[in-house]
Structure formats: C-alpha cells, structure tokens
Enzyme design. Sequence first.
Site, PDB file in Angstrom:
ATOM      1  N   TYR A 163       3.866 -19.233  28.401  1.00 36.96           N
ATOM      2  CA  TYR A 163       4.275 -17.893  27.935  1.00 36.96           C
ATOM      3  C   TYR A 163       5.145 -17.210  28.978  1.00 36.96           C
ATOM      4  O   TYR A 163       5.328 -15.995  28.952  1.00 36.96           O
ATOM      5  CB  TYR A 163       3.033 -17.031  27.661  1.00 36.96           C
ATOM      6  CG  TYR A 163       2.194 -17.551  26.532  1.00 36.96           C
ATOM      7  CD1 TYR A 163       2.511 -17.246  25.212  1.00 36.96           C
ATOM      8  CD2 TYR A 163       1.093 -18.376  26.777  1.00 36.96           C
ATOM      9  CE1 TYR A 163       1.758 -17.741  24.167  1.00 36.96           C
ATOM     10  CE2 TYR A 163       0.328 -18.884  25.736  1.00 36.96           C
ATOM     11  CZ  TYR A 163       0.674 -18.563  24.428  1.00 36.96           C
ATOM     12  OH  TYR A 163      -0.067 -19.056  23.393  1.00 36.96           O
ATOM     13  N   SER A 164       5.662 -17.979  29.917  1.00 36.57           N
ATOM     14  CA  SER A 164       6.318 -17.424  31.103  1.00 36.57           C
ATOM     15  C   SER A 164       7.511 -16.524  30.783  1.00 36.57           C
ATOM     16  O   SER A 164       8.504 -16.955  30.184  1.00 36.57           O
ATOM     17  CB  SER A 164       6.779 -18.587  31.987  1.00 36.57           C
ATOM     18  OG  SER A 164       7.641 -18.124  32.998  1.00 36.57           O
ATOM     19  N   ASN A 165       7.429 -15.284  31.260  1.00 33.85           N
ATOM     20  CA  ASN A 165       8.566 -14.366  31.139  1.00 33.85           C
ATOM     21  C   ASN A 165       9.717 -14.836  32.026  1.00 33.85           C
ATOM     22  O   ASN A 165      10.886 -14.653  31.693  1.00 33.85           O
ATOM     23  CB  ASN A 165       8.159 -12.958  31.574  1.00 33.85           C
ATOM     24  CG  ASN A 165       7.142 -12.353  30.628  1.00 33.85           C
ATOM     25  OD1 ASN A 165       7.255 -12.496  29.414  1.00 33.85           O
ATOM     26  ND2 ASN A 165       6.137 -11.686  31.185  1.00 33.85           N
TER      27      ASN A 165
END
Length: 294
Positions: free
Chosen positions: A65-67
């Site tokens: 889910y890395s921004n």
Amino acid sequence: MGPFDWLPRAPLEPLYLDWLKGVELAVLRLDRIDPLISGNKWFKLTGHLAQAQTASGIISLGGAYSNHLHALAAAGQRLGFPTVGLLRGHPQDTPTVLDLKAFGMQLHWLGYGGYRARHAPDFWLPWREQYPHLHPVPEGGGGMAGALGCAVLLEQARAQLHTLGWADYDGWWLAAGTGTTLAGLALAEAGAHPVYGAMAVPDDHGVAQNIEALVQGGYELLDACRGGFAKIDAVLRDFIEATEQACGLPLEPLYTGKALLALKQQIEAGRFKPGTRLIFIHTGGLQGRRGFTG
Ligand SMILES: Cc1ncc(COP(=O)(O)O)c(C=O)c1O
C-alpha cells in the site's frame, strides 16, 4: 536523468474547526499538488533525484500500500524514467499494486524475510548488479537527500502567509513516519519556529534516532500512533469523518488523521494558547485509503 523543472506548489489554506479554541490553523495541502504524485513523497524524491544525475532511473522499496512507491511510479511515468519496486511480502493485487503496474513500475516481491533484510550491508548488491543504471532510494525516500528535498516546503508556506493575513506563524504540526519530512523542515527552520511531529509509529521504529542523525534540535515528537502503526479505532474513524464533513478536508487513518487528532487532543489539554498560529502539513497518502475502504 533530470534535472526536472516540475516543482508543484502546495496550496496553504485556512482550516476552521470547532475544537480549535482560538488557535489559528492553516493546512499546507501536499495532497493537492497533483492528481497522482501526491504528498510529501514527491518533495523527498526531488532530493534523491538531484543525487541521481548519472542514473537512468530509480529503484526503491515498500509495502503493498506504499505511498512512496505509488508517488515514485507515477513520477517515473510522468517524467519518463524507469522505476523498479521491491515489495514486502508475496504477490497480491492491492489497488496500489495495480496502479504501480499501470504506471509501468517493474515489481519484485521479496517475501517477508527478504524484505526484513533491507538494512543488511549487502542487501543492495544483487540489485545493483541487475540494475546498474538505477539509483537506489531507501524506504520511504528517507535520509538526508529526502530531508533536503522537503526544505522547499518552508518557502512555499511563507510565500502564501499573506493570503491568510498572517505576518508570521508559531510552529508546524505534521505526521512523522520515518521523521524525514520533519527533519527537512527543522533543518530549513534552523530553530526559527518549532516543528511538532505526531508519531504515526511506536517509539521502537527509531523515528527519534532517524531525526537525530539529520538535524540537531528545533523539533518535538509526540506519540500519535494510538496503539501501533496502522491501528485504527472508532474514535479515529469518527474524527476523520467529522473533519471531512465540517471543512471538506480529506484525511487517511495512518498518518494525517492520527496527526490532526493528536493536535486536537493537545489543544484540548491546553497546550496552545488562543491566537497561536500553526501550519499543519497534509502529507497526502489518500491513495492508501483504498486499502481500508475495500
Ligand atoms: C501520507 C504520509 N504522511 C506522512 C508520512 C511520514 O513521512 P516521514 O516518513 O517523512 O516522516 C508518510 C510516510 O512515511 C506518509 O505516507
């Protein structure tokens, strides 16, 4: 690669909320710099890109889910450089991962053990061999390069103070994950205004140590993690919903929601006098909300 002359400007907006009790609050909207390249991530990346002059692209790492990977992949597509993402865990198609693929990022899944080895001295060796033309960027875009890329936020906010009728301000309030963004602001402020960091992760994640390695003083850390990173409770959910309804500001639960809720609690505890002027940084991350809303 680069240099890139794309330096988006984050709008500074007043925030009116009934719990402010006379404290004046403005929000620097890093979530609004671009539809895809959102938040503090782009500013951290600019510092790394500046160091990657001889490289042709960027390799970095993060979760599903890395921004950070999301902003990096979007920037690669927009500005025309290749990106490679090393992912924690096993292949899965989260909304974020689907975007990474659509943006053209090449992905490698490291499993959990493989990802835990990311701080080992020889971690990057095989990746350097496989991708000799790519510049490695640490998790979350951290380190001194990332911090220096955030210094421009100070100029951007100061240039817009007049739109609020403010001659000056009394401090910054923002979420800290690695502490890189906070360190960049504290470096740029050089003690002129305090920087308050609402920690989205527990103490043992080493935020204090990360920051100490980059800057000396001028900041204060507060616990805002509510029992652990990514732990979400009903009070937080209700606060995020109420904030959006009250003033239209969208927040996500891991960083910006926790940071603003921690500010509310500090104001309720009498920490800031009426008339105090604070700048809250919206560090983005709204793409990650999809992980929590299904
Ligand atoms: C949306 C969002 N806000 C804040 C942070 C924290 O930034 P930093 O790691 O620079 O402390 C992160 C990432 O860590 C993030 O994704």
